[in-house]
Scaffold this motif. Structure first.
Motif, PDB file in Angstrom:
ATOM      1  N   GLU A   1       1.268   1.392  -6.038  1.00 39.11           N
ATOM      2  CA  GLU A   1       0.111   2.266  -5.838  1.00 39.11           C
ATOM      3  C   GLU A   1       0.467   3.355  -4.828  1.00 39.11           C
ATOM      4  O   GLU A   1       1.205   3.114  -3.874  1.00 39.11           O
ATOM      5  CB  GLU A   1      -1.099   1.489  -5.314  1.00 39.11           C
ATOM      6  N   ILE A   2      -0.080   4.543  -5.064  1.00 38.79           N
ATOM      7  CA  ILE A   2       0.149   5.680  -4.174  1.00 38.79           C
ATOM      8  C   ILE A   2      -1.202   6.107  -3.626  1.00 38.79           C
ATOM      9  O   ILE A   2      -2.079   6.540  -4.383  1.00 38.79           O
ATOM     10  CB  ILE A   2       0.819   6.846  -4.931  1.00 38.79           C
ATOM     11  N   TYR A   3      -1.371   5.971  -2.304  1.00 34.15           N
ATOM     12  CA  TYR A   3      -2.643   6.284  -1.652  1.00 34.15           C
ATOM     13  C   TYR A   3      -2.464   7.421  -0.655  1.00 34.15           C
ATOM     14  O   TYR A   3      -1.428   7.538  -0.003  1.00 34.15           O
ATOM     15  CB  TYR A   3      -3.163   5.080  -0.863  1.00 34.15           C
TER      16      TYR A   3
ATOM     17  N   GLU B   1       5.162  19.511   0.122  1.00 38.65           N
ATOM     18  CA  GLU B   1       5.668  19.051   1.419  1.00 38.65           C
ATOM     19  C   GLU B   1       4.838  17.914   2.011  1.00 38.65           C
ATOM     20  O   GLU B   1       5.005  17.566   3.177  1.00 38.65           O
ATOM     21  CB  GLU B   1       5.769  20.210   2.414  1.00 38.65           C
ATOM     22  N   HIS B   2       3.965  17.326   1.234  1.00 36.81           N
ATOM     23  CA  HIS B   2       3.102  16.235   1.703  1.00 36.81           C
ATOM     24  C   HIS B   2       3.614  14.900   1.178  1.00 36.81           C
ATOM     25  O   HIS B   2       4.090  14.805   0.054  1.00 36.81           O
ATOM     26  CB  HIS B   2       1.661  16.451   1.236  1.00 36.81           C
ATOM     27  N   TRP B   3       3.467  13.878   2.021  1.00 37.98           N
ATOM     28  CA  TRP B   3       3.902  12.532   1.660  1.00 37.98           C
ATOM     29  C   TRP B   3       2.708  11.604   1.575  1.00 37.98           C
ATOM     30  O   TRP B   3       1.785  11.703   2.368  1.00 37.98           O
ATOM     31  CB  TRP B   3       4.894  12.000   2.689  1.00 37.98           C
ATOM     32  N   ALA B   4       2.734  10.711   0.607  1.00 38.97           N
ATOM     33  CA  ALA B   4       1.672   9.713   0.444  1.00 38.97           C
ATOM     34  C   ALA B   4       1.745   8.697   1.569  1.00 38.97           C
ATOM     35  O   ALA B   4       2.711   8.640   2.320  1.00 38.97           O
ATOM     36  CB  ALA B   4       1.815   9.018  -0.906  1.00 38.97           C
TER      37      ALA B   4
ATOM     38  N   VAL C   1      -3.963   7.951  -5.793  1.00 40.33           N
ATOM     39  CA  VAL C   1      -3.502   9.113  -6.561  1.00 40.33           C
ATOM     40  C   VAL C   1      -2.336   8.741  -7.478  1.00 40.33           C
ATOM     41  O   VAL C   1      -1.618   9.618  -7.954  1.00 40.33           O
ATOM     42  CB  VAL C   1      -3.131  10.289  -5.623  1.00 40.33           C
ATOM     43  N   SER C   2      -2.190   7.449  -7.737  1.00 40.41           N
ATOM     44  CA  SER C   2      -1.082   6.957  -8.562  1.00 40.41           C
ATOM     45  C   SER C   2      -1.050   7.597  -9.947  1.00 40.41           C
ATOM     46  O   SER C   2       0.032   7.793 -10.520  1.00 40.41           O
ATOM     47  CB  SER C   2      -1.178   5.441  -8.742  1.00 40.41           C
ATOM     48  N   SER C   3      -2.197   7.928 -10.497  1.00 39.07           N
ATOM     49  CA  SER C   3      -2.257   8.472 -11.854  1.00 39.07           C
ATOM     50  C   SER C   3      -1.904   9.964 -11.917  1.00 39.07           C
ATOM     51  O   SER C   3      -1.712  10.502 -13.000  1.00 39.07           O
ATOM     52  CB  SER C   3      -3.657   8.266 -12.437  1.00 39.07           C
TER      53      SER C   3
ATOM     54  N   ARG D   1       4.126  11.999  -8.038  1.00 34.79           N
ATOM     55  CA  ARG D   1       5.230  11.125  -8.438  1.00 34.79           C
ATOM     56  C   ARG D   1       6.133  10.850  -7.239  1.00 34.79           C
ATOM     57  O   ARG D   1       6.423  11.751  -6.459  1.00 34.79           O
ATOM     58  CB  ARG D   1       6.064  11.765  -9.548  1.00 34.79           C
ATOM     59  N   ASN D   2       6.566   9.617  -7.126  1.00 32.12           N
ATOM     60  CA  ASN D   2       7.450   9.179  -6.040  1.00 32.12           C
ATOM     61  C   ASN D   2       6.839   9.350  -4.651  1.00 32.12           C
ATOM     62  O   ASN D   2       7.554   9.357  -3.653  1.00 32.12           O
ATOM     63  CB  ASN D   2       8.804   9.886  -6.112  1.00 32.12           C
ATOM     64  N   GLY D   3       5.522   9.550  -4.578  1.00 30.63           N
ATOM     65  CA  GLY D   3       4.857   9.618  -3.292  1.00 30.63           C
ATOM     66  C   GLY D   3       4.965  10.941  -2.567  1.00 30.63           C
ATOM     67  O   GLY D   3       4.642  11.020  -1.389  1.00 30.63           O
TER      68      GLY D   3
END
Length: 75
Positions: A19-21, A44-47, A31-33, A38-40
């Motif tokens: 899962e990506i939150y 320039e933003h990271w999950a 925001v996984s969907s 993709r890949n978090g």
């Protein structure tokens, strides 16, 4: 709705769990969907982070979060 801490949120970075939150204004979104996360990573933003402070620099407004259901409160 459940509550998660910033430390727990960090585990949903697209690398450690499937899962990506991301968090915004006290809510955590899955925001996984989204193909844009993709890949978090989204530009320039990271999950796995609270992105509330990043929105003023984004090319979109807060309505972008309307596409996603909140899954938790960020505490």
């Amino acid at each position: 709705m459940k509550k998660i801490t910033k430390n727990q949120l960090a585990l949903y970075n697209g690398q450690d769990k499937p899962e990506i939150y991301i968090a915004f204004n006290g809510l955590v979104y899955d925001v996984s969907s989204s193909r844009l996360w993709r890949n978090g990573q989204h530009y320039e933003h990271w999950a796995g982070q609270d992105l509330t402070g990043e929105l003023p620099d984004a090319p979109h407004n807060a309505n972008v979060f309307d596409k996603f259901e909140p899954v938790a409160f960020l505490i």
